[in-house]
Design a protein around this motif. Structure first.
Motif, mmCIF file in Angstrom:
data_model
loop_
_atom_site.group_PDB
_atom_site.id
_atom_site.type_symbol
_atom_site.label_atom_id
_atom_site.label_comp_id
_atom_site.label_asym_id
_atom_site.label_seq_id
_atom_site.Cartn_x
_atom_site.Cartn_y
_atom_site.Cartn_z
ATOM 1 N N ILE A 68 18.834 18.832 4.586
ATOM 2 C CA ILE A 68 19.463 19.322 3.359
ATOM 3 C C ILE A 68 18.625 18.888 2.165
ATOM 4 N N SER A 69 18.469 19.794 1.179
ATOM 5 C CA SER A 69 17.725 19.471 -0.030
ATOM 6 C C SER A 69 18.269 20.306 -1.183
ATOM 7 N N GLU A 70 18.043 19.815 -2.402
ATOM 8 C CA GLU A 70 18.614 20.450 -3.593
ATOM 9 C C GLU A 70 17.716 21.540 -4.157
ATOM 10 N N ILE A 71 18.326 22.695 -4.424
ATOM 11 C CA ILE A 71 17.609 23.817 -5.020
ATOM 12 C C ILE A 71 17.843 23.822 -6.529
ATOM 13 N N PRO A 72 16.770 23.897 -7.343
ATOM 14 C CA PRO A 72 16.957 23.879 -8.799
ATOM 15 C C PRO A 72 17.106 25.259 -9.440
ATOM 16 N N SER A 73 16.603 26.309 -8.771
ATOM 17 C CA SER A 73 16.642 27.629 -9.404
ATOM 18 C C SER A 73 16.624 28.737 -8.350
ATOM 19 N N ALA A 74 17.133 29.908 -8.734
ATOM 20 C CA ALA A 74 17.312 31.015 -7.795
ATOM 21 C C ALA A 74 15.996 31.544 -7.240
ATOM 22 N N ASP A 75 14.907 31.448 -8.001
ATOM 23 C CA ASP A 75 13.641 32.018 -7.542
ATOM 24 C C ASP A 75 13.072 31.274 -6.332
ATOM 25 N N LEU A 76 13.581 30.068 -6.065
ATOM 26 C CA LEU A 76 13.092 29.267 -4.933
ATOM 27 C C LEU A 76 13.888 29.502 -3.658
ATOM 28 N N LEU A 77 14.864 30.398 -3.702
ATOM 29 C CA LEU A 77 15.728 30.608 -2.537
ATOM 30 C C LEU A 77 14.967 30.974 -1.257
ATOM 31 N N PRO A 78 13.960 31.862 -1.302
ATOM 32 C CA PRO A 78 13.222 32.159 -0.062
ATOM 33 C C PRO A 78 12.591 30.919 0.574
ATOM 34 N N LEU A 79 12.067 30.003 -0.245
ATOM 35 C CA LEU A 79 11.484 28.771 0.277
ATOM 36 C C LEU A 79 12.543 27.911 0.958
ATOM 37 N N PHE A 80 13.684 27.781 0.321
ATOM 38 C CA PHE A 80 14.739 26.940 0.865
ATOM 39 C C PHE A 80 15.314 27.538 2.150
ATOM 40 N N GLU A 81 15.424 28.850 2.210
ATOM 41 C CA GLU A 81 15.935 29.463 3.442
ATOM 42 C C GLU A 81 14.942 29.285 4.587
ATOM 43 N N THR A 82 13.695 29.104 4.252
ATOM 44 C CA THR A 82 12.669 28.897 5.279
ATOM 45 C C THR A 82 12.691 27.476 5.826
ATOM 46 N N TYR A 83 12.902 26.482 4.953
ATOM 47 C CA TYR A 83 12.664 25.095 5.349
ATOM 48 C C TYR A 83 13.904 24.220 5.547
ATOM 49 N N VAL A 84 15.062 24.595 5.003
ATOM 50 C CA VAL A 84 16.214 23.694 5.117
ATOM 51 C C VAL A 84 17.342 24.340 5.911
ATOM 52 N N ASP A 85 18.262 23.495 6.370
ATOM 53 C CA ASP A 85 19.431 23.972 7.114
ATOM 54 C C ASP A 85 20.654 24.111 6.212
ATOM 55 N N ILE A 86 20.715 23.286 5.161
ATOM 56 C CA ILE A 86 21.785 23.359 4.170
ATOM 57 C C ILE A 86 21.140 23.307 2.791
ATOM 58 N N ILE A 87 21.558 24.201 1.911
ATOM 59 C CA ILE A 87 21.041 24.233 0.543
ATOM 60 C C ILE A 87 22.023 23.483 -0.352
ATOM 61 N N GLN A 88 21.507 22.513 -1.085
ATOM 62 C CA GLN A 88 22.354 21.716 -1.968
ATOM 63 C C GLN A 88 22.263 22.210 -3.407
ATOM 64 N N VAL A 89 23.428 22.333 -4.048
ATOM 65 C CA VAL A 89 23.483 22.617 -5.482
ATOM 66 C C VAL A 89 23.882 21.325 -6.176
ATOM 67 N N GLY A 90 23.029 20.851 -7.087
ATOM 68 C CA GLY A 90 23.275 19.581 -7.756
ATOM 69 C C GLY A 90 24.311 19.681 -8.856
ATOM 70 N N THR A 91 24.720 18.526 -9.351
ATOM 71 C CA THR A 91 25.782 18.472 -10.362
ATOM 72 C C THR A 91 25.439 19.255 -11.615
ATOM 73 N N ARG A 92 24.166 19.251 -12.036
ATOM 74 C CA ARG A 92 23.779 19.952 -13.263
ATOM 75 C C ARG A 92 23.801 21.468 -13.094
ATOM 76 N N LEU A 142 27.955 22.259 -2.453
ATOM 77 C CA LEU A 142 28.131 22.354 -3.897
ATOM 78 C C LEU A 142 28.660 21.029 -4.442
ATOM 79 N N LYS A 143 27.817 20.330 -5.197
ATOM 80 C CA LYS A 143 28.261 19.090 -5.827
ATOM 81 C C LYS A 143 29.119 19.387 -7.057
ATOM 82 N N ARG A 144 30.086 18.519 -7.277
ATOM 83 C CA ARG A 144 30.952 18.662 -8.440
ATOM 84 C C ARG A 144 30.173 18.322 -9.711
ATOM 85 N N GLY A 145 30.347 19.125 -10.731
ATOM 86 C CA GLY A 145 29.729 18.832 -12.016
ATOM 87 C C GLY A 145 30.236 17.511 -12.561
#
Length: 339
Positions: free
Chosen positions: A163-187, A207-210
């Motif tokens: 699992i790792s945190e994704i900062p922006s939508a444009d990186l989604l293809p990378l995250f779908e390639t390398y991680v099993d769970i996509i994390q959304v950070g508090t910010r 999804l982390k709580r803000g």
């Protein structure tokens, strides 16, 4: 809105009212059981007069859902959502899952050492930041794509999910390639452009709580993801900002009970970010298990004094092993399965 058909209602009667509602551009969420047909109507149902729907044969009971979130609501789904990662690992239900690893991926050697040790201690998922959204632009920002590749490599070699945190939508293809769970950070909890993109993702989303979000706002963010078609959402309570300065944040442990009343989604706790102090992590973790959380996300580092980020809240490996032993003991008492 939830519509419950009469016990003797026919499939044809069910299909007729569903077709009518779909013709009015409402989304239908079927939650029928073996013995009764029930479905949710998603959309702006204020335009529907329930009395008009009783004109359809077979309609038994109509209930308006008062909460603004629909798909995330327990009213729409009585049973708990269980997310299957594979290899017998599930998030939700009676399993207690532990995600552990460094705040930031620093090198392959560092990551492998931590991963091997947390795996031996009983962790199921390797956490680690490749992209690091930091308060200061001068702080370590992560290894980025190279960090994701290292996470995948080490995860495969140790048999841990990633699992790792994704900062922006444009990186989604990378995250779908390398991680099993996509994390959304508090910010990013209310980064609606990102949430909409994750609604199209094929991977589970945590999804982390803000840091200043209400529970309703948090669940509405989950609704954004689910409305896009991805219903594999895990909630993570990571502490909220209060007037207290002694700890990094204030762990809202009651949020576990509130979420389990309001929603069917699994919820885990991140005691590391909640406290910001390594010496509080074990006790908060045990409290999380006792209150009914489905798991933990804990920061672990073999050399926290020299960690590139969040060393003060990271457990040393021996402390993590001690904590996992205590978790095993309490899990047995509470009837939780800890693989």
């Amino acid at each position: 809105m939830i519509i419950k058909m009469k016990e003797q209602a026919t499939k044809k009667e069910y299909e007729k009212i569903v077709a009518y509602l779909e013709s009015r551009h409402f989304e239908i969420k079927d939650v029928s059981s073996e013995h009764i047909m029930v479905f949710g109507v998603i959309g702006d149902t204020s335009s529907i007069d329930p009395h008009d729907l009783y004109a359809f044969q077979g309609v038994g009971e109509i209930t308006r859902v008062s909460t603004p979130f629909k798909k995330a609501s327990r009213s729409f789904k009585r049973g708990d959502t269980i997310i299957n990662l594979g290899k017998g690992v599930q998030i939700g239900g009676d399993q207690f899952i532990v995600m552990a690893g460094p705040c930031s991926v620093e090198s392959e050697k560092q990551l492998m050492k931590i991963a091997e040790n947390v795996k031996k201690a009983g962790a199921h998922i390797l956490r680690g930041g490749a992209y690091k959204p930091r308060t200061s632009p001068y702080s370590f920002q992560g290894l980025e794509e190279e960090g994701l590749k290292l996470m995948r490599k080490v995860g495969d070699q140790t048999g841990l999910f990633v699992i790792s945190e994704i900062p922006s939508a444009d990186l989604l293809p990378l995250f779908e390639t390398y991680v099993d769970i996509i994390q959304v950070g508090t910010r990013n909890m209310q980064n609606f452009h990102l949430l909409k993109a994750l609604g199209k993702a094929k991977k589970p989303v945590m999804l982390k709580r803000g840091m200043s979000a209400t529970i309703e706002e948090w669940l509405m963010s989950a609704e954004y993801i689910m409305a896009g078609g991805n219903e594999q959402v895990i909630l993570c309570e990571r502490g909220i900002r209060t007037y207290e300065r002694y700890t990094r944040n204030t762990l809202d442990i009651s949020a576990v009970l509130a979420v389990k009343e309001l929603s069917h989604l699994p919820i885990i706790i991140d005691p590391s970010h909640a406290a910001g102090r390594w010496n509080m992590v074990e006790k908060l973790s045990l409290a999380s298990l006792a209150v009914g959380a489905h798991g933990l996300m804990v920061e672990v580092h073999h050399d926290p004094e020299h960690a590139l980020s969040d060393g003060a809240q990271s457990l040393k490996i021996n402390k993590f092993k001690t904590m996992m032993t205590e978790i095993d003991k309490i899990s047995q008492v509470l009837g939780k399965r800890h693989l």
